[in-house]
Design a protein around this motif. Sequence first.
Motif, short mmCIF file in Angstrom:
data_model
loop_
_atom_site.label_atom_id
_atom_site.label_comp_id
_atom_site.label_asym_id
_atom_site.label_seq_id
_atom_site.Cartn_x
_atom_site.Cartn_y
_atom_site.Cartn_z
N ILE A 1 -0.65 16.81 -11.28
CA ILE A 1 -1.89 16.84 -12.22
C ILE A 1 -3.05 17.49 -11.69
CG2 ILE A 1 -3.45 15.83 -13.97
CD1 ILE A 1 -1.55 13.51 -14.19
N TRP A 2 -3.66 17.03 -10.41
CA TRP A 2 -4.90 17.50 -9.84
C TRP A 2 -4.72 18.29 -8.48
CZ3 TRP A 2 -5.07 11.94 -11.53
CH2 TRP A 2 -6.05 12.08 -12.95
N GLY A 3 -3.31 18.50 -8.10
CA GLY A 3 -3.22 19.27 -6.82
C GLY A 3 -3.86 18.64 -5.73
N ASN A 4 -4.58 19.44 -4.98
CA ASN A 4 -5.18 18.85 -3.52
C ASN A 4 -5.98 17.64 -3.88
OD1 ASN A 4 -5.04 19.23 -0.68
ND2 ASN A 4 -7.15 19.54 -0.77
N ASP A 5 -6.78 17.45 -4.86
CA ASP A 5 -7.80 16.28 -5.26
C ASP A 5 -6.72 15.35 -5.60
OD1 ASP A 5 -10.51 16.88 -5.21
OD2 ASP A 5 -9.97 18.79 -6.60
N GLY A 6 -5.53 15.48 -6.03
CA GLY A 6 -4.74 14.36 -6.54
C GLY A 6 -4.14 13.97 -5.26
N LEU A 7 -3.80 14.61 -4.25
CA LEU A 7 -3.11 14.33 -2.99
C LEU A 7 -4.30 13.46 -2.01
CD1 LEU A 7 -0.91 14.42 -0.71
CD2 LEU A 7 -2.22 16.53 0.19
N TRP A 8 -5.43 13.74 -2.29
CA TRP A 8 -6.57 12.93 -1.53
C TRP A 8 -6.74 11.83 -2.46
CZ3 TRP A 8 -8.45 12.88 3.12
CH2 TRP A 8 -8.14 14.19 4.01
N LEU A 9 -6.94 11.78 -3.60
CA LEU A 9 -7.26 10.65 -4.41
C LEU A 9 -5.96 9.49 -4.22
CD1 LEU A 9 -8.47 8.93 -6.95
CD2 LEU A 9 -6.94 10.25 -8.52
N SER A 10 -4.73 9.87 -4.03
CA SER A 10 -3.38 9.04 -3.62
C SER A 10 -3.89 8.31 -2.41
CB SER A 10 -2.30 9.94 -3.82
OG SER A 10 -2.01 10.46 -5.03
N TYR A 11 -4.18 9.44 -1.20
CA TYR A 11 -4.45 8.75 0.18
C TYR A 11 -5.98 7.50 -0.04
CZ TYR A 11 -4.78 8.59 5.09
OH TYR A 11 -4.90 8.06 6.40
N ALA B 1 0.80 -1.12 0.13
CA ALA B 1 -0.06 0.00 -0.11
C ALA B 1 0.87 1.24 -0.07
CB ALA B 1 -0.97 -0.16 1.15
N LEU B 2 2.15 1.03 0.86
CA LEU B 2 2.93 2.38 0.69
C LEU B 2 3.52 2.35 -0.59
CD1 LEU B 2 4.55 4.47 2.06
CD2 LEU B 2 6.21 2.60 2.71
N ALA B 3 3.79 1.57 -1.24
CA ALA B 3 4.34 1.62 -2.51
C ALA B 3 3.43 2.14 -3.49
CB ALA B 3 4.64 0.20 -3.27
N LEU B 4 2.26 1.80 -3.35
CA LEU B 4 1.11 2.33 -4.29
C LEU B 4 0.76 3.97 -4.03
CD1 LEU B 4 -1.41 1.94 -6.16
CD2 LEU B 4 -2.88 1.33 -4.08
N TRP B 5 0.85 4.30 -2.78
CA TRP B 5 0.91 5.79 -2.17
C TRP B 5 2.08 6.38 -3.12
CZ3 TRP B 5 -1.00 9.99 -0.28
CH2 TRP B 5 -0.11 11.05 0.07
N LEU B 6 3.21 5.88 -2.88
CA LEU B 6 4.40 6.82 -3.54
C LEU B 6 4.21 6.99 -5.05
CD1 LEU B 6 7.22 5.08 -1.61
CD2 LEU B 6 6.40 7.37 -1.20
N ILE B 7 3.64 5.63 -5.65
CA ILE B 7 3.51 6.05 -7.15
C ILE B 7 2.49 7.00 -7.43
CG2 ILE B 7 2.78 4.65 -9.10
CD1 ILE B 7 4.23 2.42 -8.06
N SER B 8 1.21 6.93 -6.69
CA SER B 8 0.08 7.60 -7.06
C SER B 8 0.22 9.11 -6.83
CB SER B 8 -1.04 6.90 -6.44
OG SER B 8 -1.12 7.03 -5.00
N GLN B 9 0.82 9.53 -5.75
CA GLN B 9 1.09 10.86 -5.61
C GLN B 9 2.16 11.43 -6.47
OE1 GLN B 9 3.87 12.44 -3.73
NE2 GLN B 9 5.11 10.57 -4.11
#
Length: 441
Positions: free
Chosen positions: A407-417, A393-401
Amino acid sequence: MTTATLPPRQYRFKNYLALVIPFIISTITTPLLGVVDTALVGHLPNPAFIAGIAVGAVIFNTIYWLFGFLRVSTTGFAAQALDDPILLRASLIRPLFIAIFLGIIFIVFQKVIFAASMQVIKPNDEVKHYADIYFSILIWGAPFVLINYVLVGWLMGMAKVKAVLFLQVLINLLNIVMAIIFVWQLHWNIEGVALATLSAQVICSLLGGWFIFSYLPKAEQKTDLRSILSWQSLKGVILVNTNLMIRTICLLIVTNHFIAIGSSFNTEVLAANAVLFQIHYLMAYLFDGFANASSVFSGKAKGTKDLTLYKQTLHWSLLACIICPIILIVIWFGFDTHIIKLLTNQSEIIAICLDYQYWLIIFPIVVAGGLIYYGVFSGISYTASIRDSMILALALWLISQYICVPIWGNDGLWLSYILFSLGRTLFLVIWINRSKQHIMA
Protein backbone atom coordinates in the motif's frame (compact mmCIF):
# COMPACT_ATOMS: atom_id res chain seq x y z
CA MET A 1 34.41 1.41 47.74
CA THR A 2 33.87 0.47 44.14
CA THR A 3 30.50 0.10 42.47
CA ALA A 4 30.90 -3.67 42.59
CA THR A 5 31.16 -3.79 46.40
CA LEU A 6 28.70 -1.12 47.55
CA PRO A 7 25.82 -2.43 49.65
CA PRO A 8 22.70 -2.51 47.46
CA ARG A 9 20.88 0.07 49.55
CA GLN A 10 23.63 2.64 48.81
CA TYR A 11 23.21 2.50 45.04
CA ARG A 12 22.05 5.71 43.40
CA PHE A 13 21.18 6.72 39.86
CA LYS A 14 24.67 8.22 39.55
CA ASN A 15 26.12 4.72 40.10
CA TYR A 16 23.94 3.49 37.27
CA LEU A 17 25.02 6.33 34.96
CA ALA A 18 28.67 5.74 35.86
CA LEU A 19 28.48 2.41 34.01
CA VAL A 20 26.54 3.64 30.98
CA ILE A 21 29.14 5.64 29.03
CA PRO A 22 32.00 3.11 29.37
CA PHE A 23 29.62 0.35 28.32
CA ILE A 24 28.54 2.36 25.24
CA ILE A 25 32.19 2.79 24.25
CA SER A 26 32.96 -0.89 24.83
CA THR A 27 30.06 -2.17 22.72
CA ILE A 28 30.77 0.14 19.79
CA THR A 29 34.38 -1.07 19.46
CA THR A 30 33.48 -4.55 18.17
CA PRO A 31 32.09 -3.48 14.77
CA LEU A 32 34.95 -0.97 14.42
CA LEU A 33 37.35 -3.84 13.66
CA GLY A 34 35.62 -4.50 10.33
CA VAL A 35 35.47 -0.76 9.61
CA VAL A 36 39.23 -0.39 10.17
CA ASP A 37 40.00 -3.37 7.92
CA THR A 38 37.79 -1.95 5.18
CA ALA A 39 39.31 1.54 5.46
CA LEU A 40 42.88 0.25 5.20
CA VAL A 41 42.37 -1.85 2.08
CA GLY A 42 40.22 0.93 0.64
CA HIS A 43 43.47 2.76 -0.09
CA LEU A 44 44.99 -0.15 -2.01
CA PRO A 45 44.86 -0.15 -5.84
CA ASN A 46 42.75 -3.28 -6.37
CA PRO A 47 39.02 -2.66 -5.59
CA ALA A 48 38.54 -6.43 -5.22
CA PHE A 49 40.49 -6.21 -1.95
CA ILE A 50 37.88 -4.04 -0.27
CA ALA A 51 35.04 -6.12 -1.76
CA GLY A 52 36.65 -9.32 -0.47
CA ILE A 53 37.02 -7.93 3.05
CA ALA A 54 33.48 -6.55 2.94
CA VAL A 55 32.16 -10.04 2.10
CA GLY A 56 34.30 -11.62 4.85
CA ALA A 57 33.15 -9.00 7.35
CA VAL A 58 29.50 -9.81 6.59
CA ILE A 59 30.14 -13.48 7.41
CA PHE A 60 31.93 -12.77 10.69
CA ASN A 61 29.52 -10.03 11.76
CA THR A 62 26.62 -12.45 11.27
CA ILE A 63 28.33 -15.26 13.20
CA TYR A 64 29.47 -13.08 16.08
CA TRP A 65 26.20 -11.18 16.28
CA LEU A 66 24.38 -14.50 16.47
CA PHE A 67 26.56 -15.63 19.39
CA GLY A 68 26.78 -12.28 21.13
CA PHE A 69 24.50 -13.75 23.80
CA LEU A 70 27.64 -15.16 25.47
CA ARG A 71 28.60 -11.67 26.65
CA VAL A 72 25.07 -10.72 27.70
CA SER A 73 24.34 -13.89 29.67
CA THR A 74 27.77 -13.92 31.32
CA THR A 75 27.21 -10.37 32.56
CA GLY A 76 23.98 -11.48 34.22
CA PHE A 77 25.44 -14.61 35.84
CA ALA A 78 28.52 -12.73 37.13
CA ALA A 79 26.40 -9.93 38.59
CA GLN A 80 24.19 -12.49 40.34
CA ALA A 81 27.21 -14.23 41.86
CA LEU A 82 28.39 -11.09 43.73
CA ASP A 83 31.32 -11.96 46.03
CA ASP A 84 30.70 -15.69 46.27
CA PRO A 85 34.04 -17.10 44.98
CA ILE A 86 32.56 -20.47 43.99
CA LEU A 87 29.65 -18.96 42.05
CA LEU A 88 31.95 -16.39 40.44
CA ARG A 89 34.27 -19.11 39.17
CA ALA A 90 31.31 -21.09 37.86
CA SER A 91 29.87 -17.99 36.15
CA LEU A 92 33.15 -17.68 34.24
CA ILE A 93 34.14 -21.29 33.58
CA ARG A 94 30.79 -22.50 32.17
CA PRO A 95 30.46 -19.88 29.39
CA LEU A 96 34.20 -20.18 28.66
CA PHE A 97 33.71 -23.88 28.04
CA ILE A 98 30.80 -23.11 25.68
CA ALA A 99 32.82 -20.38 23.90
CA ILE A 100 35.82 -22.65 23.30
CA PHE A 101 33.56 -25.48 22.12
CA LEU A 102 31.74 -23.20 19.65
CA GLY A 103 35.00 -21.67 18.43
CA ILE A 104 36.43 -25.11 17.65
CA ILE A 105 33.20 -26.02 15.82
CA PHE A 106 33.62 -22.94 13.60
CA ILE A 107 37.20 -23.90 12.77
CA VAL A 108 36.32 -27.54 12.01
CA PHE A 109 33.42 -26.54 9.73
CA GLN A 110 35.05 -23.46 8.21
CA LYS A 111 34.83 -24.74 4.62
CA VAL A 112 31.13 -25.55 5.03
CA ILE A 113 30.44 -22.11 6.54
CA PHE A 114 32.31 -20.31 3.76
CA ALA A 115 30.69 -22.34 0.98
CA ALA A 116 27.21 -21.75 2.40
CA SER A 117 27.94 -18.01 2.72
CA MET A 118 29.05 -17.81 -0.91
CA GLN A 119 25.79 -19.44 -2.00
CA VAL A 120 23.92 -16.61 -0.28
CA ILE A 121 26.16 -13.64 -1.18
CA LYS A 122 27.20 -14.84 -4.67
CA PRO A 123 30.24 -12.58 -5.30
CA ASN A 124 32.29 -12.79 -8.52
CA ASP A 125 35.30 -15.14 -8.66
CA GLU A 126 37.95 -12.50 -7.87
CA VAL A 127 36.07 -11.14 -4.87
CA LYS A 128 35.35 -14.70 -3.70
CA HIS A 129 39.09 -15.47 -3.91
CA TYR A 130 40.07 -12.55 -1.66
CA ALA A 131 37.16 -13.21 0.69
CA ASP A 132 38.42 -16.79 1.03
CA ILE A 133 41.91 -15.57 1.95
CA TYR A 134 40.53 -13.17 4.56
CA PHE A 135 38.08 -15.73 5.97
CA SER A 136 40.52 -18.67 6.10
CA ILE A 137 42.94 -16.65 8.25
CA LEU A 138 40.47 -14.86 10.50
CA ILE A 139 38.34 -17.93 11.23
CA TRP A 140 41.15 -19.12 13.53
CA GLY A 141 40.28 -16.18 15.74
CA ALA A 142 36.74 -17.46 16.38
CA PRO A 143 37.57 -19.14 19.73
CA PHE A 144 39.37 -15.99 20.87
CA VAL A 145 36.52 -13.67 19.85
CA LEU A 146 34.01 -15.79 21.76
CA ILE A 147 36.38 -16.05 24.73
CA ASN A 148 36.66 -12.25 24.66
CA TYR A 149 32.85 -12.04 24.77
CA VAL A 150 32.86 -14.12 27.95
CA LEU A 151 35.76 -12.25 29.57
CA VAL A 152 34.28 -8.83 28.81
CA GLY A 153 30.82 -10.00 29.92
CA TRP A 154 32.24 -11.27 33.22
CA LEU A 155 34.13 -8.03 33.82
CA MET A 156 30.95 -6.07 33.03
CA GLY A 157 29.01 -8.15 35.54
CA MET A 158 31.66 -7.30 38.12
CA ALA A 159 31.43 -3.60 37.10
CA LYS A 160 35.15 -3.53 36.29
CA VAL A 161 34.62 -0.63 33.92
CA LYS A 162 38.24 0.43 33.47
CA ALA A 163 39.32 -3.10 32.55
CA VAL A 164 36.50 -3.42 30.01
CA LEU A 165 37.36 -0.08 28.41
CA PHE A 166 41.06 -0.90 28.33
CA LEU A 167 40.52 -4.24 26.59
CA GLN A 168 38.07 -2.88 24.04
CA VAL A 169 40.19 0.14 23.14
CA LEU A 170 43.37 -1.92 23.07
CA ILE A 171 42.04 -4.46 20.58
CA ASN A 172 41.25 -1.65 18.14
CA LEU A 173 44.57 0.15 18.63
CA LEU A 174 46.51 -3.10 18.17
CA ASN A 175 44.49 -3.88 15.06
CA ILE A 176 45.15 -0.45 13.56
CA VAL A 177 48.90 -0.38 14.34
CA MET A 178 49.59 -3.94 13.17
CA ALA A 179 47.43 -3.52 10.05
CA ILE A 180 49.34 -0.36 9.08
CA ILE A 181 52.64 -2.22 9.53
CA PHE A 182 51.52 -5.41 7.75
CA VAL A 183 49.68 -3.69 4.89
CA TRP A 184 51.46 -0.42 4.24
CA GLN A 185 54.99 -1.31 5.37
CA LEU A 186 55.30 -5.03 4.62
CA HIS A 187 52.77 -4.99 1.72
CA TRP A 188 51.01 -8.16 2.84
CA ASN A 189 47.75 -6.71 1.51
CA ILE A 190 44.62 -8.66 2.47
CA GLU A 191 46.63 -11.31 4.35
CA GLY A 192 48.16 -8.52 6.44
CA VAL A 193 44.76 -7.11 7.36
CA ALA A 194 43.49 -10.52 8.47
CA LEU A 195 46.67 -11.34 10.42
CA ALA A 196 46.54 -7.98 12.20
CA THR A 197 42.97 -8.53 13.36
CA LEU A 198 43.71 -12.13 14.36
CA SER A 199 46.76 -11.06 16.37
CA ALA A 200 44.76 -8.36 18.17
CA GLN A 201 42.07 -10.91 19.07
CA VAL A 202 44.61 -13.38 20.48
CA ILE A 203 46.53 -10.75 22.47
CA CYS A 204 43.35 -9.35 24.01
CA SER A 205 42.19 -12.84 25.02
CA LEU A 206 45.48 -13.44 26.83
CA LEU A 207 45.42 -10.02 28.47
CA GLY A 208 41.75 -10.45 29.41
CA GLY A 209 42.62 -13.76 31.04
CA TRP A 210 45.30 -11.99 33.09
CA PHE A 211 42.75 -9.39 34.21
CA ILE A 212 40.30 -12.11 35.19
CA PHE A 213 42.96 -13.95 37.20
CA SER A 214 43.79 -10.77 39.13
CA TYR A 215 40.13 -9.94 39.85
CA LEU A 216 38.89 -13.43 40.69
CA PRO A 217 38.65 -13.74 44.49
CA LYS A 218 40.34 -16.63 46.25
CA ALA A 219 38.07 -19.57 47.04
CA GLU A 220 38.56 -21.58 50.21
CA GLN A 221 37.31 -24.68 48.44
CA LYS A 222 39.08 -26.17 45.45
CA THR A 223 37.31 -25.57 42.13
CA ASP A 224 35.43 -28.73 41.15
CA LEU A 225 35.52 -28.63 37.35
CA ARG A 226 33.60 -31.89 37.04
CA SER A 227 30.71 -30.44 39.04
CA ILE A 228 30.81 -27.03 37.30
CA LEU A 229 30.84 -28.60 33.82
CA SER A 230 28.34 -31.36 34.54
CA TRP A 231 25.28 -31.49 32.28
CA GLN A 232 23.02 -30.58 35.20
CA SER A 233 25.07 -27.43 35.84
CA LEU A 234 25.44 -26.48 32.18
CA LYS A 235 21.76 -27.03 31.38
CA GLY A 236 20.60 -23.75 32.93
CA VAL A 237 23.34 -21.76 31.20
CA ILE A 238 22.55 -23.37 27.85
CA LEU A 239 18.83 -22.67 28.26
CA VAL A 240 19.47 -18.98 29.00
CA ASN A 241 21.81 -18.70 26.01
CA THR A 242 19.43 -20.60 23.71
CA ASN A 243 16.63 -18.16 24.52
CA LEU A 244 18.94 -15.22 23.75
CA MET A 245 20.07 -16.89 20.53
CA ILE A 246 16.45 -17.28 19.40
CA ARG A 247 15.99 -13.58 20.10
CA THR A 248 18.98 -12.78 17.88
CA ILE A 249 17.75 -15.07 15.10
CA CYS A 250 14.40 -13.22 15.09
CA LEU A 251 16.26 -9.93 14.84
CA LEU A 252 18.41 -11.23 11.97
CA ILE A 253 15.29 -12.41 10.12
CA VAL A 254 13.69 -8.97 10.37
CA THR A 255 16.89 -7.14 9.40
CA ASN A 256 17.59 -9.32 6.37
CA HIS A 257 13.91 -9.22 5.35
CA PHE A 258 13.97 -5.42 5.58
CA ILE A 259 17.01 -5.29 3.28
CA ALA A 260 15.52 -7.84 0.87
CA ILE A 261 12.24 -5.92 0.55
CA GLY A 262 14.12 -2.62 0.18
CA SER A 263 16.05 -4.12 -2.73
CA SER A 264 12.84 -4.11 -4.76
CA PHE A 265 12.75 -0.28 -4.71
CA ASN A 266 14.90 1.91 -6.94
CA THR A 267 18.63 2.21 -6.28
CA GLU A 268 18.45 5.66 -4.69
CA VAL A 269 15.79 4.61 -2.15
CA LEU A 270 17.75 1.44 -1.39
CA ALA A 271 20.90 3.51 -0.76
CA ALA A 272 18.97 5.97 1.44
CA ASN A 273 17.54 3.08 3.47
CA ALA A 274 21.06 1.71 3.95
CA VAL A 275 22.26 5.08 5.29
CA LEU A 276 19.28 5.44 7.65
CA PHE A 277 19.72 1.86 8.84
CA GLN A 278 23.36 2.54 9.73
CA ILE A 279 22.28 5.56 11.77
CA HIS A 280 19.67 3.40 13.48
CA TYR A 281 22.47 1.00 14.47
CA LEU A 282 24.40 3.86 16.08
CA MET A 283 21.28 4.73 18.09
CA ALA A 284 21.06 1.11 19.23
CA TYR A 285 24.63 1.27 20.59
CA LEU A 286 23.61 4.16 22.86
CA PHE A 287 20.72 2.09 24.22
CA ASP A 288 23.08 -0.86 24.67
CA GLY A 289 25.11 1.07 27.23
CA PHE A 290 21.99 1.63 29.36
CA ALA A 291 20.91 -1.99 28.85
CA ASN A 292 24.27 -3.28 30.13
CA ALA A 293 24.08 -1.06 33.21
CA SER A 294 20.54 -2.33 33.88
CA SER A 295 21.80 -5.89 33.48
CA VAL A 296 24.51 -5.41 36.12
CA PHE A 297 22.17 -3.96 38.74
CA SER A 298 19.29 -6.35 38.11
CA GLY A 299 21.77 -9.24 38.35
CA LYS A 300 23.02 -7.94 41.69
CA ALA A 301 19.40 -7.67 42.87
CA LYS A 302 18.74 -11.31 41.98
CA GLY A 303 22.00 -12.46 43.54
CA THR A 304 21.04 -10.86 46.87
CA LYS A 305 17.26 -11.39 46.44
CA ASP A 306 16.95 -7.63 46.94
CA LEU A 307 13.53 -6.68 45.57
CA THR A 308 14.11 -3.03 46.53
CA LEU A 309 17.25 -2.83 44.39
CA TYR A 310 15.40 -4.52 41.54
CA LYS A 311 12.58 -1.98 41.74
CA GLN A 312 15.21 0.78 41.73
CA THR A 313 16.75 -0.74 38.62
CA LEU A 314 13.34 -0.79 36.92
CA HIS A 315 12.91 2.87 37.87
CA TRP A 316 16.36 3.82 36.54
CA SER A 317 15.63 1.90 33.34
CA LEU A 318 12.38 3.83 32.93
CA LEU A 319 14.30 7.10 33.32
CA ALA A 320 16.75 5.85 30.68
CA CYS A 321 13.82 5.09 28.35
CA ILE A 322 12.87 8.78 28.64
CA ILE A 323 16.37 10.28 28.59
CA CYS A 324 17.77 8.28 25.65
CA PRO A 325 15.14 9.22 23.04
CA ILE A 326 15.27 12.89 24.07
CA ILE A 327 19.06 12.98 23.67
CA LEU A 328 18.92 11.24 20.29
CA ILE A 329 16.12 13.41 18.95
CA VAL A 330 17.87 16.64 20.05
CA ILE A 331 21.12 15.48 18.42
CA TRP A 332 19.27 14.53 15.26
CA PHE A 333 17.44 17.84 14.91
CA GLY A 334 20.72 19.69 15.45
CA PHE A 335 22.92 17.67 13.14
CA ASP A 336 20.66 15.65 10.82
CA THR A 337 22.20 16.73 7.52
CA HIS A 338 25.74 16.62 8.90
CA ILE A 339 25.25 13.07 10.17
CA ILE A 340 23.89 11.90 6.82
CA LYS A 341 26.77 13.59 4.96
CA LEU A 342 29.23 11.54 7.01
CA LEU A 343 27.83 8.46 5.27
CA THR A 344 27.15 9.83 1.78
CA ASN A 345 27.91 12.96 -0.26
CA GLN A 346 25.34 12.29 -3.00
CA SER A 347 22.74 15.06 -2.91
CA GLU A 348 19.89 12.89 -4.22
CA ILE A 349 20.41 10.25 -1.52
CA ILE A 350 20.72 12.93 1.17
CA ALA A 351 17.40 14.42 0.01
CA ILE A 352 15.67 11.01 0.17
CA CYS A 353 17.11 10.39 3.66
CA LEU A 354 15.66 13.69 4.82
CA ASP A 355 12.29 12.74 3.32
CA TYR A 356 12.18 9.57 5.42
CA GLN A 357 13.94 10.91 8.52
CA TYR A 358 10.74 11.08 10.59
CA TRP A 359 10.82 7.28 10.89
CA LEU A 360 14.28 7.59 12.42
CA ILE A 361 12.93 10.14 14.92
CA ILE A 362 10.12 7.77 15.95
CA PHE A 363 12.46 4.76 16.28
CA PRO A 364 14.17 5.62 19.62
CA ILE A 365 10.82 6.47 21.22
CA VAL A 366 9.21 3.12 20.44
CA VAL A 367 12.25 0.85 20.85
CA ALA A 368 13.68 2.29 24.09
CA GLY A 369 11.81 -0.07 26.42
CA GLY A 370 12.53 -3.15 24.33
CA LEU A 371 16.29 -2.52 24.30
CA ILE A 372 16.79 -1.28 27.86
CA TYR A 373 14.46 -3.72 29.63
CA TYR A 374 16.17 -6.45 27.61
CA GLY A 375 19.19 -5.70 29.81
CA VAL A 376 17.07 -5.90 32.97
CA PHE A 377 15.65 -9.32 32.07
CA SER A 378 18.96 -10.76 30.86
CA GLY A 379 20.59 -9.63 34.12
CA ILE A 380 18.24 -11.85 36.14
CA SER A 381 18.47 -14.64 33.51
CA TYR A 382 14.73 -14.40 32.86
CA THR A 383 15.32 -14.90 29.15
CA ALA A 384 12.15 -16.83 28.31
CA SER A 385 10.31 -13.49 28.35
CA ILE A 386 12.92 -12.02 25.97
CA ARG A 387 12.51 -14.96 23.61
CA ASP A 388 8.70 -14.86 23.64
CA SER A 389 8.49 -11.08 23.21
CA MET A 390 10.79 -11.19 20.19
CA ILE A 391 8.84 -14.04 18.57
CA LEU A 392 5.63 -12.01 18.97
CA ALA A 393 7.36 -8.92 17.56
CA LEU A 394 8.57 -10.98 14.59
CA ALA A 395 4.99 -12.13 13.94
CA LEU A 396 3.86 -8.48 14.06
CA TRP A 397 6.56 -7.59 11.52
CA LEU A 398 5.53 -10.36 9.12
CA ILE A 399 1.87 -9.31 9.24
CA SER A 400 2.47 -5.57 9.03
CA GLN A 401 4.95 -5.64 6.14
CA TYR A 402 2.63 -7.98 4.21
CA ILE A 403 -0.17 -5.42 4.54
CA CYS A 404 1.70 -2.08 4.56
CA VAL A 405 4.43 -2.42 1.91
CA PRO A 406 2.06 -3.04 -1.07
CA ILE A 407 0.00 0.00 0.00
CA TRP A 408 2.64 2.56 1.04
CA GLY A 409 5.89 1.24 -0.45
CA ASN A 410 8.99 2.38 1.43
CA ASP A 411 6.89 4.24 4.00
CA GLY A 412 5.05 0.98 4.61
CA LEU A 413 8.39 -0.80 5.06
CA TRP A 414 9.53 1.69 7.68
CA LEU A 415 6.11 1.69 9.36
CA SER A 416 6.37 -2.09 9.68
CA TYR A 417 9.82 -1.78 11.23
CA ILE A 418 8.54 0.82 13.69
CA LEU A 419 5.66 -1.50 14.64
CA PHE A 420 8.17 -4.33 15.11
CA SER A 421 10.26 -2.07 17.37
CA LEU A 422 7.16 -1.03 19.32
CA GLY A 423 6.23 -4.70 19.67
CA ARG A 424 9.68 -5.44 21.16
CA THR A 425 8.84 -2.96 23.92
CA LEU A 426 5.18 -3.75 24.54
CA PHE A 427 5.57 -7.54 24.46
CA LEU A 428 8.48 -7.35 26.93
CA VAL A 429 7.17 -4.90 29.53
CA ILE A 430 4.08 -7.04 30.09
CA TRP A 431 6.40 -9.49 31.89
CA ILE A 432 7.63 -6.96 34.47
CA ASN A 433 5.33 -8.04 37.29
CA ARG A 434 6.25 -11.69 36.83
CA SER A 435 9.95 -10.74 36.70
CA LYS A 436 9.66 -9.36 40.25
CA GLN A 437 8.59 -12.81 41.42
CA HIS A 438 11.62 -14.24 39.57
CA ILE A 439 13.95 -12.18 41.78
CA MET A 440 12.89 -14.09 44.90
CA ALA A 441 12.88 -17.52 43.22
